[in-house]
Design a protein around this motif. Structure first.
Motif, PDB file in Angstrom:
ATOM      1  N   ARG A   1     -80.012  64.270  31.326  1.00 48.67           N
ATOM      2  CA  ARG A   1     -80.616  65.509  30.830  1.00 48.67           C
ATOM      3  C   ARG A   1     -80.887  66.513  31.907  1.00 48.67           C
ATOM      4  N   CYS A   2     -80.079  66.525  32.939  1.00 52.77           N
ATOM      5  CA  CYS A   2     -80.309  67.566  33.925  1.00 52.77           C
ATOM      6  C   CYS A   2     -79.214  68.610  33.849  1.00 52.77           C
ATOM      7  N   ASP A   3     -79.550  69.738  34.363  1.00 49.57           N
ATOM      8  CA  ASP A   3     -78.757  70.945  34.199  1.00 49.57           C
ATOM      9  C   ASP A   3     -77.737  71.063  35.323  1.00 49.57           C
TER      10      ASP A   3
ATOM     11  N   SER B   1     -68.994  63.446  24.553  1.00 47.94           N
ATOM     12  CA  SER B   1     -69.681  63.666  25.822  1.00 47.94           C
ATOM     13  C   SER B   1     -68.678  63.822  26.943  1.00 47.94           C
TER      14      SER B   1
ATOM     15  N   LEU C   1     -68.415  67.281  28.866  1.00 50.89           N
ATOM     16  CA  LEU C   1     -69.027  67.300  30.198  1.00 50.89           C
ATOM     17  C   LEU C   1     -67.992  67.417  31.299  1.00 50.89           C
ATOM     18  N   PHE C   2     -66.861  66.772  31.085  1.00 47.10           N
ATOM     19  CA  PHE C   2     -65.870  66.719  32.155  1.00 47.10           C
ATOM     20  C   PHE C   2     -64.739  67.717  31.941  1.00 47.10           C
TER      21      PHE C   2
ATOM     22  N   LEU D   1     -75.942  68.875  25.768  1.00 47.60           N
ATOM     23  CA  LEU D   1     -75.682  67.701  26.597  1.00 47.60           C
ATOM     24  C   LEU D   1     -76.318  67.806  27.974  1.00 47.60           C
ATOM     25  N   ARG D   2     -76.553  69.039  28.409  1.00 44.90           N
ATOM     26  CA  ARG D   2     -77.082  69.121  29.767  1.00 44.90           C
ATOM     27  C   ARG D   2     -78.332  69.959  29.864  1.00 44.90           C
ATOM     28  N   CYS D   3     -79.135  69.972  28.844  1.00 47.02           N
ATOM     29  CA  CYS D   3     -80.377  70.699  28.994  1.00 47.02           C
ATOM     30  C   CYS D   3     -81.544  69.739  29.139  1.00 47.02           C
ATOM     31  N   ASP D   4     -82.588  70.293  29.683  1.00 49.49           N
ATOM     32  CA  ASP D   4     -83.725  69.506  30.114  1.00 49.49           C
ATOM     33  C   ASP D   4     -84.744  69.385  28.987  1.00 49.49           C
ATOM     34  N   TYR D   5     -84.718  68.245  28.294  1.00 55.22           N
ATOM     35  CA  TYR D   5     -85.602  68.089  27.142  1.00 55.22           C
ATOM     36  C   TYR D   5     -87.027  67.742  27.532  1.00 55.22           C
TER      37      TYR D   5
ATOM     38  N   GLN E   1     -67.888  62.458  37.874  1.00 55.80           N
ATOM     39  CA  GLN E   1     -66.513  62.460  37.393  1.00 55.80           C
ATOM     40  C   GLN E   1     -65.635  61.533  38.217  1.00 55.80           C
TER      41      GLN E   1
ATOM     42  N   PHE F   1     -74.692  78.492  28.325  1.00 57.32           N
ATOM     43  CA  PHE F   1     -73.557  77.619  28.601  1.00 57.32           C
ATOM     44  C   PHE F   1     -73.142  77.699  30.065  1.00 57.32           C
ATOM     45  N   GLU F   2     -73.163  78.909  30.604  1.00 56.86           N
ATOM     46  CA  GLU F   2     -72.718  79.084  31.989  1.00 56.86           C
ATOM     47  C   GLU F   2     -73.758  78.589  32.988  1.00 56.86           C
ATOM     48  N   LYS F   3     -74.988  78.979  32.771  1.00 55.61           N
ATOM     49  CA  LYS F   3     -76.017  78.711  33.781  1.00 55.61           C
ATOM     50  C   LYS F   3     -76.921  77.539  33.440  1.00 55.61           C
ATOM     51  N   GLY F   4     -76.831  77.054  32.207  1.00 57.86           N
ATOM     52  CA  GLY F   4     -77.800  76.066  31.774  1.00 57.86           C
ATOM     53  C   GLY F   4     -79.068  76.756  31.320  1.00 57.86           C
ATOM     54  N   VAL F   5     -79.753  76.143  30.390  1.00 56.57           N
ATOM     55  CA  VAL F   5     -80.899  76.801  29.762  1.00 56.57           C
ATOM     56  C   VAL F   5     -81.973  77.154  30.788  1.00 56.57           C
ATOM     57  N   SER F   6     -82.314  76.214  31.620  1.00 54.07           N
ATOM     58  CA  SER F   6     -83.457  76.467  32.509  1.00 54.07           C
ATOM     59  C   SER F   6     -83.093  77.404  33.656  1.00 54.07           C
ATOM     60  N   ASN F   7     -81.837  77.422  34.026  1.00 57.78           N
ATOM     61  CA  ASN F   7     -81.438  78.313  35.114  1.00 57.78           C
ATOM     62  C   ASN F   7     -81.141  79.728  34.626  1.00 57.78           C
TER      63      ASN F   7
ATOM     64  N   ALA G   1     -75.396  73.055  35.619  1.00 62.45           N
ATOM     65  CA  ALA G   1     -74.791  74.378  35.710  1.00 62.45           C
ATOM     66  C   ALA G   1     -75.097  75.048  37.043  1.00 62.45           C
TER      67      ALA G   1
END
Lengths: 206, 206
Positions: free
Chosen positions: B115-117, A175, A179-180, A114-118, B130, A24-30, B119
């Motif tokens: 779909r971008c991260d 969303s 997101l906001f 909502l913000r991960c890279d599929y 926003q 949640f904090e860093k995003g999945v890929s980061n 974070a």
DNA sequence: AAATTAACATACGAGTTTGTTTGTATAATT
DNA sequence: AATTATACAAACAAACTCGTATGTTAATTT
């Protein structure tokens, strides 16, 4: 040091919980496995014992919330024979907002989604979301159809249009909220919108 | 080998175009500079000459579409004094769908954004979104307010509720279309929803 | 009680990716 | 014409991160 079965299950839950936080904090890929491990109070070795890899870890995390989500909508609406089908749908949607408002785990997981890279190895997660999505669509469709057939709904509407508007509204609503930075009261504002929407569903009927 | 200024600008555009492609296919975080370079027909050296790093490259890419997007909605609605404000808003929204349907670059960039991260270092992109979002909200709000004051709108609605529903609908609509592989006709289905929505905006008025 | 196995920690190897640095040909400048 | 700055390519070095392999301890099994 070998742990008892219960202790092992506990660390597994700790890892999942830590992953939820870190993702949640860093995003999945980061996010790195090391960070998740540290947050869980274990080493990477522990994670790789319980999960095959990062993707698997994320999928398992997703599974902890997807099932209840699916059931929720379905159970109440699918076999609804009441005299106010629209009212029931509206209530289910409203309650869904209430739950989202309270359940912080759900908030985090949905925010992650909502913000991960599929595009990469997370593609299966997106497919799974699509399945859930289609499932909801089908259920809502038949429900609105029933409402129409029983004259509980304005005949100018079609079940598909109603389903779409409802889903799009809920999707856009959540969303924006997630997101906001949750800048408004989700259930309050959401229910206002729902009330208007369903009022226009009924319109000439009743 | 030093290129002429025009040639340099061309390779810069090639890089941006390649980034758009690769980011769309692989996602921003999964895409590597090497892939972008290859797709652009240059080496990484060229990219690092034109852009500071990956984040900067993405920000520049974002800038190529954000401005027209902002202006589009604003220009038509902001100073609308016509006798059918609601009709004008609906038309602008409809046209926006038409554009989205045709403009593949816009589709790709929006899909990337979906779909971008955010974070990590991409946080500024989210902030920018926003701002755009708030800007649209303000404009729509005043437009609906005008419509209400002039009796062109059902008095049961509030400007805020109408704005929210419209934005949420558009957001959910586009999200579904882009994320789930464009499985329906965006302008056709979207306009159906818009028509119903605006019909309920008008309702008792007119 | 010995052997086995579960549940990790630790150490290692190896591949990627990034940013930088250096080299160079050519356009622009004087 | 000589010089300089530009627009890259190519090589380099360093940092990460991943997955695995191995070690260790304690719970279970026999």
């Amino acid at each position: 040091m070998r742990r008892t079965k219960a202790e092992a299950e506990e660390t597994r839950q700790n890892i999942l919980s830590a992953a939820e936080q870190i993702f949640f904090e860093k995003g999945v890929s980061n996010a790195t496995m090391e960070e998740v491990a540290t947050a869980a109070g274990v080493t990477r070795g522990a994670i790789y014992w319980h999960f095959a890899n990062k993707t698997d870890l994320f999928l398992e995390l997703y599974n902890t919330v997807k099932i209840p989500q699916e059931d929720m909508v379905a159970r109440d609406i699918e076999t609804d024979q009441s005299e106010d089908i629209l009212g029931d749908i509206e209530r289910v949607a409203s309650e869904w907002l209430d739950v989202m408002r309270i359940d912080e785990q759900r908030q985090r997981v949905f925010a992650i989604l909502l913000r991960c890279d599929y595009a990469g190895d997370l593609a299966p997660v997106l497919e799974r979301q699509q399945e859930v999505h289609d499932y909801h669509t089908k259920i809502l469709n038949t429900a609105f159809e029933r409402a129409l057939n029983r004259g509980q709904m304005d005949a100018r509407w079609t079940p598909q249009a109603a389903t779409n508007l409802l889903r799009w509204t809920m999707q856009g609503l959540c969303s924006e909220w997630l997101l906001f930075g949750r800048r408004f009261d989700l259930p309050v504002e959401g229910k206002k919108g729902l009330r208007q929407l369903f009022s226009s569903f009924r319109s000439a009927a009743g």
